[in-house]
Design a protein around this motif. Structure first.
Motif, PDB file in Angstrom:
ATOM      1  N   LEU A   1      -5.828 -14.860  -2.047  1.00  0.00           N
ATOM      2  CA  LEU A   1      -6.031 -14.287  -0.406  1.00  0.00           C
ATOM      3  C   LEU A   1      -4.765 -13.935  -0.199  1.00  0.00           C
ATOM      4  O   LEU A   1      -4.522 -12.985   0.371  1.00  0.00           O
ATOM      5  N   GLU A   2      -3.404 -14.831  -0.698  1.00  0.00           N
ATOM      6  CA  GLU A   2      -3.087 -14.000  -0.186  1.00  0.00           C
ATOM      7  C   GLU A   2      -2.005 -12.614  -0.275  1.00  0.00           C
ATOM      8  O   GLU A   2      -1.437 -12.005   0.188  1.00  0.00           O
ATOM      9  N   ALA A   3      -3.027 -12.286  -2.176  1.00  0.00           N
ATOM     10  CA  ALA A   3      -2.519 -10.892  -2.503  1.00  0.00           C
ATOM     11  C   ALA A   3      -3.183  -9.848  -1.792  1.00  0.00           C
ATOM     12  O   ALA A   3      -2.248  -8.143  -1.490  1.00  0.00           O
ATOM     13  N   SER A   4      -4.342  -9.897  -0.978  1.00  0.00           N
ATOM     14  CA  SER A   4      -5.354  -9.187  -0.951  1.00  0.00           C
ATOM     15  C   SER A   4      -4.923  -8.087   0.833  1.00  0.00           C
ATOM     16  O   SER A   4      -4.247  -9.316   1.715  1.00  0.00           O
ATOM     17  N   ASP A   5      -4.672  -7.077   0.948  1.00  0.00           N
ATOM     18  CA  ASP A   5      -3.950  -6.482   2.309  1.00  0.00           C
ATOM     19  C   ASP A   5      -5.377  -6.547   3.286  1.00  0.00           C
ATOM     20  O   ASP A   5      -5.252  -6.750   4.164  1.00  0.00           O
ATOM     21  N   GLU A   6      -6.386  -6.538   2.795  1.00  0.00           N
ATOM     22  CA  GLU A   6      -7.835  -6.048   4.016  1.00  0.00           C
ATOM     23  C   GLU A   6      -8.225  -7.994   4.415  1.00  0.00           C
ATOM     24  O   GLU A   6      -9.244  -7.675   5.255  1.00  0.00           O
ATOM     25  N   GLY A   7      -8.168  -8.677   3.332  1.00  0.00           N
ATOM     26  CA  GLY A   7      -8.245  -9.813   3.638  1.00  0.00           C
ATOM     27  C   GLY A   7      -9.984 -10.156   3.152  1.00  0.00           C
ATOM     28  O   GLY A   7     -10.375  -8.850   2.378  1.00  0.00           O
ATOM     29  N   TYR A   8     -10.650 -11.279   3.086  1.00  0.00           N
ATOM     30  CA  TYR A   8     -11.772 -11.460   2.629  1.00  0.00           C
ATOM     31  C   TYR A   8     -13.005 -12.498   3.905  1.00  0.00           C
ATOM     32  O   TYR A   8     -12.264 -13.567   4.957  1.00  0.00           O
ATOM     33  N   ASP A   9     -14.053 -11.765   3.275  1.00  0.00           N
ATOM     34  CA  ASP A   9     -15.211 -12.019   4.661  1.00  0.00           C
ATOM     35  C   ASP A   9     -15.338 -13.490   4.410  1.00  0.00           C
ATOM     36  O   ASP A   9     -15.716 -14.916   5.478  1.00  0.00           O
TER      37      ASP A   9
END
Length: 369
Positions: A131-139
């Motif tokens: 979660l922290e590594a994702s620039d776009e984030g997750y729905d």
């Protein structure tokens, strides 16, 4: 091409120790034989509101509950369509978590996996790192609570707790092979949707799927331009609020069975039912460790399905057939790539330690343990 095989009705009764379907009480089966009535009659409102509200009471949740004529697979699709615009994070550690990811991909979503070897459990710190590594984030984060293929019980509570730091990411839990036999505080762990099938730990006939829906998940669907038609939260819940019925024709006999069994479940109570399943799981694991080994990572064993590692190299298929023939009991081979390396014992629903011991005694006899 498959040829027709006539169903004769002349089959011996077998006691089921499968990861589902499982044993069903006689009065629950008998409930399905009531005379038919219309699904828009007041009688249907009485039936459907009873099973929905009894389910909320049993699960100790104020979240909405949907009961649909479907398998639990329906809510893999529906929760993805209802909650995910673009991206979903799915930890995969067995056949069914991988299938959850595949469903989302088939629906056109971008799926990032956290991949584990079969038998390993999902680790909360890995989910947080992703979660922290994702620039776009997750729905949404989608995960399997009880990986039926490996007998792993994933730490859903801890992962739900950390998702409290990510309020825009919804938490979807497949609890198909454990809900009703493994206690979980739905609202206490930020779960937006958790779903099951009735033929597992609910100990009902197959054919109904059950899903809880948080207020946030319902509101999320309202904001989306598209969502599931059959499994849409808004369509199902708004119709329930207006009519106290299902939006489409339900399997009425199955809902009559549901009503009868849920009354039994309420009488036993969620925590007592959890404790009984815990006792069965402990017995089965101790037996497996004595004669073979358990397949799951230590400390993450399922409370409803024990996956036994075939360290003795017995002929699993032949043993299953012989136990079925001589004792009229049915347990399961391993799943997929670990088919002959493992076998599985379902201890869910209405089983007890005593009934599970009858099966393990039969396996010992047939396998010469």
């Amino acid at each position: 091409m498959t040829e027709k095989r006539e169903y004769t009705g002349e089959y011996p009764d077998k006691t089921l120790y499968l990861p589902g379907p499982t044993e069903v009480r006689d009065d629950v089966i008998e409930a399905m034989a009531e005379p038919m009535f219309g699904h828009r009659m007041d009688r249907m409102t009485d039936l459907y509101t009873t099973i929905v509200e009894d389910t909320k009471t049993f699960l100790d949740t104020d979240d909405d509950v949907i009961v649909l004529t479907a398998s639990g697979t329906e809510f893999w699709e529906a929760t993805t369509l209802n909650l995910v615009d673009d991206r979903m994070l799915v930890p995969t550690s067995g056949a069914f978590s991988e299938r959850q990811a595949n469903v989302a991909e088939r629906l056109g979503k971008t799926v990032d996996r956290i991949e584990y070897e079969w038998g390993a459990a999902v680790k909360p710190e890995d989910v947080r790192a992703a979660l922290e590594a994702s620039d776009e984030g997750y729905d949404a984060v989608g995960m399997v609570m009880n990986e039926t293929s490996t007998g792993v019980r994933n730490p859903v509570e801890a992962i739900g707790d950390l998702l409290g730091d990510y309020p825009d990411t919804y938490f979807v839990v497949d609890a198909i092979s454990c809900l009703g036999g493994d206690y979980i505080d739905v609202e206490g762990h930020n779960i937006d949707a958790i779903f099951t099938s009735t033929q597992k730990a609910f100990a009902m006939p197959p054919g109904l799927a059950v899903c809880t829906v948080s207020d946030a998940a319902y509101e999320r669907e309202l904001e989306k331009e598209s969502a599931s038609w059959y499994g849409g939260f808004q369509r199902a819940l708004d119709y329930y609020d207006r009519k106290g019925q299902t939006h489409s024709t339900p399997a009425i006999p199955l809902m009559l069975a549901y009503r009868t069994q849920m009354k039994h479940m309420l009488e036993e109570g969620h925590e007592a039912r959890d404790a009984r399943h815990h006792e069965m799981a402990e017995y089965t694991r101790e037996w497996a460790d004595e004669h073979f080994d358990t397949f799951p990572e230590s400390g993450y064993e399922s409370q409803t399905v024990t996956c036994v590692e075939n360290t003795r190299g017995i002929d699993v298929a032949a043993t299953i057939d012989q136990v079925s023939e001589e004792y009229d009991m049915v347990f399961s081979n391993g799943y997929g790539t670990i088919g002959e390396e493992t076998f599985r014992i379902g201890h869910m629903g209405e089983h007890t330690v005593e009934s599970v011991k009858a099966l393990t005694d039969a396996i010992e006899d047939v396998a010469g343990l």
